[in-house]
Design a protein around this motif. Structure first.
Motif, PDB file in Angstrom:
ATOM      1  N   PRO A 373       3.137   3.007  -7.880  1.00 31.73           N
ATOM      2  CA  PRO A 373       2.715   1.644  -8.679  1.00 31.73           C
ATOM      3  C   PRO A 373       1.764   1.017  -7.826  1.00 31.73           C
ATOM      4  O   PRO A 373       1.942   0.881  -6.648  1.00 31.73           O
ATOM      5  CB  PRO A 373       3.761   0.826  -9.170  1.00 31.73           C
ATOM      6  CG  PRO A 373       4.972   1.963  -9.186  1.00 31.73           C
ATOM      7  CD  PRO A 373       4.701   2.855  -8.155  1.00 31.73           C
ATOM      8  N   ILE A 374       0.916   0.155  -8.434  1.00 33.62           N
ATOM      9  CA  ILE A 374       0.049  -0.836  -7.631  1.00 33.62           C
ATOM     10  C   ILE A 374       0.685  -1.545  -6.620  1.00 33.62           C
ATOM     11  O   ILE A 374       0.497  -1.710  -5.657  1.00 33.62           O
ATOM     12  CB  ILE A 374      -0.751  -1.578  -8.698  1.00 33.62           C
ATOM     13  CG1 ILE A 374      -1.861  -0.921  -9.127  1.00 33.62           C
ATOM     14  CG2 ILE A 374      -1.494  -2.631  -7.712  1.00 33.62           C
ATOM     15  CD1 ILE A 374      -2.843  -1.730 -10.425  1.00 33.62           C
ATOM     16  N   GLN A 375       2.076  -2.384  -7.117  1.00 29.82           N
ATOM     17  CA  GLN A 375       2.670  -3.039  -6.374  1.00 29.82           C
ATOM     18  C   GLN A 375       3.388  -2.565  -5.053  1.00 29.82           C
ATOM     19  O   GLN A 375       3.372  -2.953  -4.136  1.00 29.82           O
ATOM     20  CB  GLN A 375       3.879  -3.887  -7.068  1.00 29.82           C
ATOM     21  CG  GLN A 375       3.404  -4.856  -8.062  1.00 29.82           C
ATOM     22  CD  GLN A 375       2.712  -5.965  -7.578  1.00 29.82           C
ATOM     23  OE1 GLN A 375       2.580  -6.339  -6.194  1.00 29.82           O
ATOM     24  NE2 GLN A 375       1.977  -6.668  -8.664  1.00 29.82           N
ATOM     25  N   SER A 376       3.738  -1.384  -5.043  1.00 25.58           N
ATOM     26  CA  SER A 376       4.067  -0.444  -3.964  1.00 25.58           C
ATOM     27  C   SER A 376       3.087  -0.070  -3.111  1.00 25.58           C
ATOM     28  O   SER A 376       3.511  -0.106  -1.798  1.00 25.58           O
ATOM     29  CB  SER A 376       4.850   1.047  -4.591  1.00 25.58           C
ATOM     30  OG  SER A 376       5.901   0.682  -5.484  1.00 25.58           O
ATOM     31  N   PHE A 377       1.709   0.236  -3.654  1.00 24.59           N
ATOM     32  CA  PHE A 377       0.704   0.431  -2.733  1.00 24.59           C
ATOM     33  C   PHE A 377       0.416  -0.978  -2.008  1.00 24.59           C
ATOM     34  O   PHE A 377       0.206  -0.755  -0.895  1.00 24.59           O
ATOM     35  CB  PHE A 377      -0.564   0.863  -3.586  1.00 24.59           C
ATOM     36  CG  PHE A 377      -1.554   1.328  -2.784  1.00 24.59           C
ATOM     37  CD1 PHE A 377      -1.766   1.958  -1.523  1.00 24.59           C
ATOM     38  CD2 PHE A 377      -3.053   1.150  -3.389  1.00 24.59           C
ATOM     39  CE1 PHE A 377      -2.589   2.377  -0.893  1.00 24.59           C
ATOM     40  CE2 PHE A 377      -4.078   1.533  -2.855  1.00 24.59           C
ATOM     41  CZ  PHE A 377      -3.814   2.151  -1.295  1.00 24.59           C
ATOM     42  N   VAL A 378       0.164  -1.980  -2.821  1.00 22.34           N
ATOM     43  CA  VAL A 378       0.157  -3.165  -1.996  1.00 22.34           C
ATOM     44  C   VAL A 378       1.332  -3.460  -0.868  1.00 22.34           C
ATOM     45  O   VAL A 378       0.823  -3.994   0.113  1.00 22.34           O
ATOM     46  CB  VAL A 378      -0.032  -4.602  -3.078  1.00 22.34           C
ATOM     47  CG1 VAL A 378      -0.228  -5.740  -2.337  1.00 22.34           C
ATOM     48  CG2 VAL A 378      -1.189  -4.172  -3.846  1.00 22.34           C
ATOM     49  N   ALA A 379       2.429  -3.232  -1.263  1.00 24.82           N
ATOM     50  CA  ALA A 379       3.608  -3.560  -0.423  1.00 24.82           C
ATOM     51  C   ALA A 379       3.585  -2.716   0.921  1.00 24.82           C
ATOM     52  O   ALA A 379       3.672  -3.175   2.013  1.00 24.82           O
ATOM     53  CB  ALA A 379       4.963  -3.098  -0.958  1.00 24.82           C
ATOM     54  N   ARG A 380       2.811  -1.392   0.812  1.00 30.09           N
ATOM     55  CA  ARG A 380       2.699  -0.742   1.891  1.00 30.09           C
ATOM     56  C   ARG A 380       1.781  -1.231   2.948  1.00 30.09           C
ATOM     57  O   ARG A 380       1.888  -1.460   4.165  1.00 30.09           O
ATOM     58  CB  ARG A 380       2.181   0.721   1.556  1.00 30.09           C
ATOM     59  CG  ARG A 380       3.165   1.625   1.007  1.00 30.09           C
ATOM     60  CD  ARG A 380       2.704   2.872   0.580  1.00 30.09           C
ATOM     61  NE  ARG A 380       3.530   3.843  -0.148  1.00 30.09           N
ATOM     62  CZ  ARG A 380       3.175   5.009  -0.865  1.00 30.09           C
ATOM     63  NH1 ARG A 380       1.882   5.391  -0.640  1.00 30.09           N
ATOM     64  NH2 ARG A 380       4.153   5.819  -1.442  1.00 30.09           N
ATOM     65  N   ALA A 381       0.566  -1.911   2.298  1.00 34.65           N
ATOM     66  CA  ALA A 381      -0.404  -2.511   3.092  1.00 34.65           C
ATOM     67  C   ALA A 381       0.308  -3.745   3.836  1.00 34.65           C
ATOM     68  O   ALA A 381       0.036  -4.149   4.916  1.00 34.65           O
ATOM     69  CB  ALA A 381      -1.477  -2.978   2.351  1.00 34.65           C
ATOM     70  N   ASP A 382       0.920  -4.520   2.642  1.00 32.84           N
ATOM     71  CA  ASP A 382       1.699  -5.541   3.285  1.00 32.84           C
ATOM     72  C   ASP A 382       2.708  -5.424   4.521  1.00 32.84           C
ATOM     73  O   ASP A 382       2.747  -6.448   5.175  1.00 32.84           O
ATOM     74  CB  ASP A 382       2.584  -6.579   2.227  1.00 32.84           C
ATOM     75  CG  ASP A 382       2.667  -7.952   2.527  1.00 32.84           C
ATOM     76  OD1 ASP A 382       1.727  -8.539   2.870  1.00 32.84           O
ATOM     77  OD2 ASP A 382       3.670  -8.412   2.033  1.00 32.84           O
ATOM     78  N   SER A 383       3.286  -4.370   4.512  1.00 34.58           N
ATOM     79  CA  SER A 383       4.286  -4.068   5.697  1.00 34.58           C
ATOM     80  C   SER A 383       3.368  -3.918   6.858  1.00 34.58           C
ATOM     81  O   SER A 383       3.996  -4.197   7.907  1.00 34.58           O
ATOM     82  CB  SER A 383       5.093  -2.560   5.209  1.00 34.58           C
ATOM     83  OG  SER A 383       5.853  -2.275   6.082  1.00 34.58           O
TER      84      SER A 383
END
Length: 394
Positions: A373-383
Motif C-alpha cells: 500500500p501507499i502508506q507502507s511505501f511512504v513509511a519505508r522512505a520515512d524510515s
C-alpha cells in the motif's frame, strides 16, 4: 467579434431573442465575477479572470446595443452604425488581450507583472482601437456605403487578426510548455489553456456565417466557466503556501504510477524534512517559517527539472515534502537527494537568511514484484529519513 461587422438589412424578429441571450450571458458572467469578488485570498490568475469576465460583460452589452441599432428599434443613422461596431470590436480585442494575460498568469509567467511589458503587449489593441475610432473618416476597416450598409474596408482583416492572434499565441505557448515542463499537475493546466479558445473560435466562425444568432456569447460563457472551474480545481490540488502539489494530488499520482511500471525505470519516493524547522518558527516567527518553506519548495523544484518529465513534487504536510521520481538506478535517486540538499543550502545563502537552511532526505524504491500500500511505501522512505536525521545529528 468576427460578426460585429454585419451586412444586410434590419429585421425585428431576431432582436428580442438576441438581446435576451446577451442578457442571460451577462447574468451568468455576473455569477463568476461575484464569486471571484467574494474570494478574500485571490491569486493573480483570479484577478485577471475577473478582468476578462468584466470586459466580456461589457462586450455583451455592446452586442445588445448593436442588435437594437441593426434591428431598427432606434433609427439607424450613420454615426450609430459606426458606434455600435466600434464598441464590439474594441471590447473584443480587449477581452482577447485579457485572456492572454490570464493564460500567462496561470502559467506563472512573472513578466506580465511588469507594466512596461504589458504596455508593449497591448499595442495591437491600441492599433485596432485607433483604426475603429478613425474609420468614420478613413474607411480603412469599415465604412457605410450608399445603401446605408456597413462594408469591410481594406484593413478589415486586422480587426480579425488582433483578437484571434492573442488567443492563438496563448494556445501555442501553452502547448509548447505542456510538452516541455516536468510538472505533472501543471501539464493539465497547460492543456486546458491550449484548448480554451476552441469554443469561442468555432462559435465565432458560426456566428460569422449566421450573424444574427448569438453563438459567440454562448461560447465565451462556456469557456469562462471552464477556466473558472479549472482554476478552482487547481487551487484545490495545490498547496496554497508553496504552490506545489498537495498530499491528495500526490496520492493520486503515486497510485497511478504504482499500477503502471515504466519499462527500464524504477519508482522512487523521496521524503524531505526541514532540519531544525521548529527553531526557525520559535526564533523568527511563523511568517519567517512560511517564507523558509516557500524557498525550500523552490529549491526542490529547481533540483527536479529534467528532460524526461519524471518528477512530481508535493508538500506532504508541515515541513515535509515528497518527490516521486522514475529513474533507472538508485544511484540517480541518491544524486537527486544530494542536489536537493545542495539547492536548499544555496537558496538560503542567496537570500541572506539569518539562519541556515538544511534538509534531510529519505529514499524508498518501489518493488513491483511485491506490491505494498501507499502508506507502507511512504513509511519505508520515512524510515530512511529517520536514519539520515540521526546521521546528521551525530
Amino acid at each position: 467579434m468576427i460578426s460585429a461587422l454585419h451586412f444586410g438589412g434590419n429585421t425585428l424578429e431576431y432582436v428580442s431573442y438576441y438581446v435576451m441571450a446577451q442578457i442571460a450571458c451577462i447574468c451568468l458572467m455576473g455569477i463568476i465575477l461575484f464569486k471571484i469578488h467574494r474570494n478574500v485570498n485571490k491569486q493573480l490568475s483570479q484577478i485577471y479572470l475577473g478582468n476578462l469576465v468584466f470586459v466580456l460583460m461589457l462586450y455583451f452589452g455592446a452586442e445588445i446595443f448593436w442588435a437594437i441599432v441593426d434591428g431598427g428599434i432606434v433609427t439607424s443613422t450613420k454615426p450609430l452604425l459606426y458606434l455600435s461596431n466600434i464598441f464590439t470590436y474594441v471590447l473584443l480585442s480587449i477581452a482577447a488581450f485579457q485572456w492572454y494575460l490570464l493564460s500567462e498568469a496561470i502559467q506563472k509567467n512573472k513578466a506580465i507583472e511588469n507594466n512596461t511589458i504589458k504596455l508593449l503587449l497591448s499595442i495591437p489593441v491600441w492599433l485596432s482601437t485607433i483604426l475603429c475610432v478613425t474609420a468614420y473618416r478613413t474607411g480603412l476597416v469599415y465604412y457605410v456605403d450608399e445603401n446605408g450598409a456597413l462594408v469591410g474596408g481594406k484593413l478589415y482583416v486586422i480587426l480579425i487578426i488582433v483578437p484571434f492572434g492573442y488567443m492563438i499565441a496563448a494556445s501555442v505557448k501553452a502547448f509548447a510548455r505542456a510538452f516541455n515542463k516536468d510538472k505533472y499537475a501543471e501539464r493539465n493546466i497547460y492543456f486546458m489553456i491550449g484548448f480554451f479558445p476552441i469554443a469561442p473560435i468555432v462559435l465565432g466562425v458560426a456566428q460569422a456565417m449566421y450573424w444574427r444568432a448569438p453563438f459567440l456569447c454562448y461560447g465565451a460563457v462556456a469557456a469562462a466557466f471552464y477556466i473558472y472551474t479549472s482554476i478552482q480545481d487547481t487551487l484545490i490540488s495545490l498547496d496554497p503556501l508553496t504552490q506545489v502539489n498537495n498530499r491528495n494530488q500526490m496520492y493520486k499520482y503515486l497510485t497511478q504510477k504504482m499500477k503502471s511500471p515504466d519499462p527500464g525505470l524504477s519508482l522512487f519516493l523521496l521524503i524531505i524534512d526541514v532540519d531544525k524547522f521548529k527553531s526557525i518558527n520559535d526564533t523568527y516567527g511563523h511568517v519567517e517559517g512560511d517564507n523558509a518553506l516557500v524557498l525550500i519548495a523552490d529549491a526542490i523544484k529547481g533540483a527536479c527539472q529534467g528532460p524526461r518529465n519524471r518528477f512530481f513534487v508535493s508538500r506532504y504536510g508541515g515541513d515535509e515534502f515528497v518527490v516521486i521520481a522514475e529513474m533507472g538506478y538508485r544511484a540517480e535517486a541518491t544524486w537527486l537527494a544530494e542536489q536537493i540538499r545542495s539547492n536548499v543550502r544555496k537558496i538560503g545563502l542567496e537570500h541572506n537568511l539569518p539562519y541556515a537552511l538544511a534538509v534531510s532526505v529519505g529514499i524508498a524504491q518501489y518493488d513491483y514484484s511485491e506490491p505494498v500500500p501507499i502508506q507502507s511505501f511512504v513509511a519505508r522512505a520515512d524510515s530512511d529519513l529517520y536514519k539520515q536525521k540521526k546521521l546528521n545529528a551525530g
